[in-house]
Design a protein around this motif. Structure first.
Motif, short mmCIF file in Angstrom:
data_model
loop_
_atom_site.label_atom_id
_atom_site.label_comp_id
_atom_site.label_asym_id
_atom_site.label_seq_id
_atom_site.Cartn_x
_atom_site.Cartn_y
_atom_site.Cartn_z
N TRP A 66 17.87 57.07 67.88
CA TRP A 66 19.01 57.25 68.77
C TRP A 66 19.74 58.56 68.46
N VAL A 67 19.92 58.86 67.15
CA VAL A 67 20.60 60.10 66.76
C VAL A 67 19.77 61.31 67.19
N ARG A 68 18.45 61.21 67.07
CA ARG A 68 17.59 62.32 67.50
C ARG A 68 17.69 62.54 69.01
N GLY A 69 17.89 61.50 69.76
CA GLY A 69 18.01 61.62 71.21
C GLY A 69 19.40 62.02 71.68
N LEU A 70 20.37 62.02 70.77
CA LEU A 70 21.75 62.32 71.14
C LEU A 70 21.93 63.70 71.77
N PRO A 71 21.32 64.78 71.24
CA PRO A 71 21.48 66.07 71.92
C PRO A 71 20.97 66.06 73.36
N GLY A 72 19.88 65.37 73.60
CA GLY A 72 19.37 65.27 74.96
C GLY A 72 20.31 64.49 75.88
N MET A 73 20.92 63.43 75.32
CA MET A 73 21.89 62.66 76.12
C MET A 73 23.10 63.52 76.46
N ILE A 74 23.57 64.29 75.49
CA ILE A 74 24.73 65.16 75.72
C ILE A 74 24.37 66.24 76.73
N ALA A 75 23.20 66.83 76.58
CA ALA A 75 22.78 67.87 77.52
C ALA A 75 22.63 67.28 78.92
N GLY A 76 22.12 66.06 79.01
CA GLY A 76 22.00 65.41 80.32
C GLY A 76 23.35 65.14 80.95
N TYR A 77 24.32 64.80 80.13
CA TYR A 77 25.65 64.52 80.63
C TYR A 77 26.33 65.80 81.13
N GLY A 79 24.63 68.59 81.82
CA GLY A 79 23.54 69.43 82.32
C GLY A 79 23.94 70.37 83.43
N ASN A 80 24.67 69.88 84.42
CA ASN A 80 25.05 70.74 85.53
C ASN A 80 26.49 71.21 85.41
N PHE A 81 27.09 70.99 84.26
CA PHE A 81 28.48 71.37 84.05
C PHE A 81 28.66 72.89 84.12
N GLY A 82 27.73 73.63 83.55
CA GLY A 82 27.82 75.09 83.57
C GLY A 82 27.74 75.63 84.99
N SER A 83 26.78 75.15 85.77
CA SER A 83 26.67 75.64 87.14
C SER A 83 27.86 75.19 87.98
N MET A 84 28.40 74.01 87.70
CA MET A 84 29.58 73.55 88.40
C MET A 84 30.77 74.47 88.12
N LEU A 85 30.97 74.83 86.83
CA LEU A 85 32.05 75.75 86.49
C LEU A 85 31.85 77.11 87.15
N TYR A 86 30.63 77.57 87.16
CA TYR A 86 30.34 78.86 87.78
C TYR A 86 30.68 78.83 89.27
N ASP A 87 30.25 77.76 89.96
CA ASP A 87 30.53 77.64 91.39
C ASP A 87 32.03 77.55 91.66
N LYS A 88 32.75 76.77 90.85
CA LYS A 88 34.20 76.64 91.03
C LYS A 88 34.89 77.99 90.81
N GLY A 89 34.49 78.71 89.78
CA GLY A 89 35.06 80.03 89.50
C GLY A 89 34.77 81.01 90.62
N ARG A 90 33.55 80.98 91.14
CA ARG A 90 33.18 81.88 92.24
C ARG A 90 34.01 81.59 93.48
N ARG A 91 34.24 80.30 93.75
CA ARG A 91 35.08 79.94 94.91
C ARG A 91 36.52 80.41 94.73
N ARG A 92 37.04 80.29 93.51
CA ARG A 92 38.41 80.75 93.23
C ARG A 92 38.51 82.26 93.46
N VAL A 93 37.57 82.98 92.93
CA VAL A 93 37.59 84.44 93.09
C VAL A 93 37.49 84.80 94.57
N ARG A 94 36.62 84.11 95.30
CA ARG A 94 36.47 84.38 96.73
C ARG A 94 37.76 84.05 97.48
N ALA A 95 38.41 82.92 97.10
CA ALA A 95 39.66 82.54 97.77
C ALA A 95 40.75 83.56 97.50
#
Length: 102
Positions: A66-77, A79-95
């Motif tokens: 379970w501990v070995r799988g923890l990084p993968g679980m965190i990355a899965g949780y 996973g799209n957080f970085g692209s979401m932040l990028y998209d939100k920031g891009r929209r703010r700049v555009r606005a």
């Protein structure tokens, strides 16, 4: 009533006779060991040590998996957080760019 057959230690004569003092005394250490093995915490641990050990090893292995799988679980949780932040920031700049700096 009479003979008790095939019932040690009294079966030697075929009749129920009381045990000798030597027989009673020689059986005391065995009874003490049986008492401690069957009725105390230490005795129960000694008696069931193999199953305790194998269960502990199995659960420790499951925990390590379970501990070995923890990084993968965190990355899965996240996973799209970085692209979401990028998209939100891009929209703010555009606005801000479209409305201007007020």
């Amino acid at each position: 009533m009479g003979a008790i057959k095939d019932h040690p230690p009294y079966a030697s004569s075929g009749y129920c006779t009381p045990p000798s003092a030597a027989h009673v005394v020689s059986g005391i250490p065995g009874r003490i060991v049986d008492f401690f093995l069957n009725w105390t915490l230490v005795g129960l641990i000694i008696k069931h040590w193999d199953s305790i050990k194998s269960g502990t090893v199995r659960k420790a292995g499951e925990m390590l998996d379970w501990v070995r799988g923890l990084p993968g679980m965190i990355a899965g949780y996240f996973g799209n957080f970085g692209s979401m932040l990028y998209d939100k920031g891009r929209r703010r700049v555009r606005a801000v760019r479209d409305r201007g700096l007020d």
